[in-house]
Enzyme design. Structure first.
Site, PDB file in Angstrom:
ATOM      1  N   ASN A   9      13.029  56.957  79.487  1.00  0.00           N
ATOM      2  CA  ASN A   9      14.504  57.089  79.787  1.00  0.00           C
ATOM      3  C   ASN A   9      14.976  57.301  78.398  1.00  0.00           C
ATOM      4  OD1 ASN A   9      17.221  57.081  80.081  1.00  0.00           O
ATOM      5  ND2 ASN A   9      17.462  55.000  80.482  1.00  0.00           N
ATOM      6  N   TRP A  10      15.209  58.891  78.164  1.00  0.00           N
ATOM      7  CA  TRP A  10      15.613  59.430  76.925  1.00  0.00           C
ATOM      8  C   TRP A  10      17.038  59.111  76.653  1.00  0.00           C
ATOM      9  CZ3 TRP A  10      13.443  64.976  75.928  1.00  0.00           C
ATOM     10  CH2 TRP A  10      12.170  65.090  75.944  1.00  0.00           C
ATOM     11  N   GLU A 169      15.646  45.403  85.013  1.00  0.00           N
ATOM     12  CA  GLU A 169      15.957  45.573  83.476  1.00  0.00           C
ATOM     13  C   GLU A 169      16.982  44.495  83.137  1.00  0.00           C
ATOM     14  OE1 GLU A 169      14.955  49.611  81.956  1.00  0.00           O
ATOM     15  OE2 GLU A 169      16.926  49.770  82.885  1.00  0.00           O
ATOM     16  N   GLY A 237      13.693  53.032  74.314  1.00  0.00           N
ATOM     17  CA  GLY A 237      13.433  53.596  72.854  1.00  0.00           C
ATOM     18  C   GLY A 237      12.144  53.741  72.543  1.00  0.00           C
TER      19      GLY A 237
HETATM   20  P1  PGA Z   1      14.729  49.985  75.865  1.00  0.00           P
HETATM   21  O1  PGA Z   1      15.603  50.761  77.257  1.00  0.00           O
HETATM   22  O2  PGA Z   1      13.221  50.179  76.227  1.00  0.00           O
HETATM   23  O3  PGA Z   1      15.364  50.826  74.741  1.00  0.00           O
HETATM   24  O4  PGA Z   1      14.964  48.600  75.923  1.00  0.00           O
HETATM   25  C1  PGA Z   1      15.117  50.577  78.583  1.00  0.00           C
HETATM   26  C2  PGA Z   1      16.045  51.232  79.445  1.00  0.00           C
HETATM   27  O5  PGA Z   1      17.535  50.984  79.242  1.00  0.00           O
HETATM   28  O6  PGA Z   1      15.644  51.729  80.460  1.00  0.00           O
END
Ligand code: PGA
Length: 254
Positions: A9-10, A169, A237
């Site tokens: 997920n960019w 998440e 990230g």
């Molecule tokens: P993160 O984001 O890996 O930067 O914690 C995950 C996401 O929001 O899909």
């Protein structure tokens, strides 16, 4: 085995040139993707077509949208419909990411509409759920996530729910560097599967991929993905760094 998925997920990152360079570096890396595993790249809307071109011919790699509008079409300036995505050949879309829930006030009901439109159009919704820190501190996370599932997904038929990918998440773990422990992830994934089981039966529940998201990195992916009910990850990230994301892809269960 259920489908194992590494989804990038960019978010709102990368120029088109940077994005192209990133994808090229990833696809030219040593990726060991098992039969039945998938890689998704949820890229910004303007890049969908050009980045899709770059991975054409790559089996089990797909470009996804990060969002869609909850109405079919009409006077919604600046928005993008599922029909538009479909017309570009996009077959996956994130729905209900916590950043959209928080900054764009998306309710469980609006997210349910998005899920329906995706399914009607033949697009796989990657449905995101997860609790904020204050709910975790009250130990109410199971109830909280159950309500999200109930209000956005459980109107679906058994046939349709099987087409959904769920991403758990926990909001306190997103972009914070504070990953849920593999036990915490497994506990919630098992809970989600048990709720799916009591609503749709065990055959359906056992088919649905449940991804973990929240500070997944190359270094912790292996342990997280080794948990029984964790079927891969949704990665923010670390998906912006080729070597990290390749390590995450190569950590999918074999
Ligand atoms: P993160 O984001 O890996 O930067 O914690 C995950 C996401 O929001 O899909």
């Amino acid at each position: 085995m259920r489908k194992q998925i590494a989804a990038a997920n960019w978010k709102m990152n990368k120029t088109i040139d940077e994005g192209i360079a990133l994808i090229k570096e990833i696809i030219h890396s040593d990726i060991k993707l098992q039969q039945g595993s998938e890689v998704l790249f949820a890229v910004p809307y303007p890049y969908l077509s050009s980045i899709k071109e770059l991975i054409s011919g790559k089996e089990n790699m797909f470009i996804a949208a990060q969002n869609c509008h909850h109405k079919k079409n009409g006077a919604y300036t600046g928005e993008v419909s599922v029909e538009m995505l479909n017309s570009l050949g996009i077959k996956h879309c994130l729905v209900g990411h916590s950043e959209r829930r928080e900054y764009f006030a998306e309710s469980n009901q609006v997210i349910a509409q998005k899920v329906d439109l995706c399914l009607e159009t033949g697009i796989t919704p990657v449905f995101c759920c997860g609790e904020p820190l204050e709910i975790r501190d009250l130990s109410s996370q199971n109830q909280y996530v159950t309500t999200q599932l109930n209000e956005s997904l459980f109107h679906l038929s058994a046939d349709d729910i099987k087409k959904v990918v769920i991403a758990y998440e926990p909001i306190w773990a997103i972009g914070t560097g504070r990953t849920a422990s593999s036990e915490q992830a497994q506990e919630m994934h098992a809970h989600i599967r048990s709720v799916l089981d009591s609503t749709y039966g065990s055959a359906v529940a056992s088919e649905i991929s449940i991804l973990y998201g929240g500070s997944v990195k190359g270094a912790n992916a292996n342990e997280l993905f080794s948990m029984q009910d964790v079927d891969g990850g949704l990665v923010g990230g670390a998906s912006l760094v080729a070597s990290e994301f390749v390590q995450i892809i190569n950590s999918l269960k074999k």
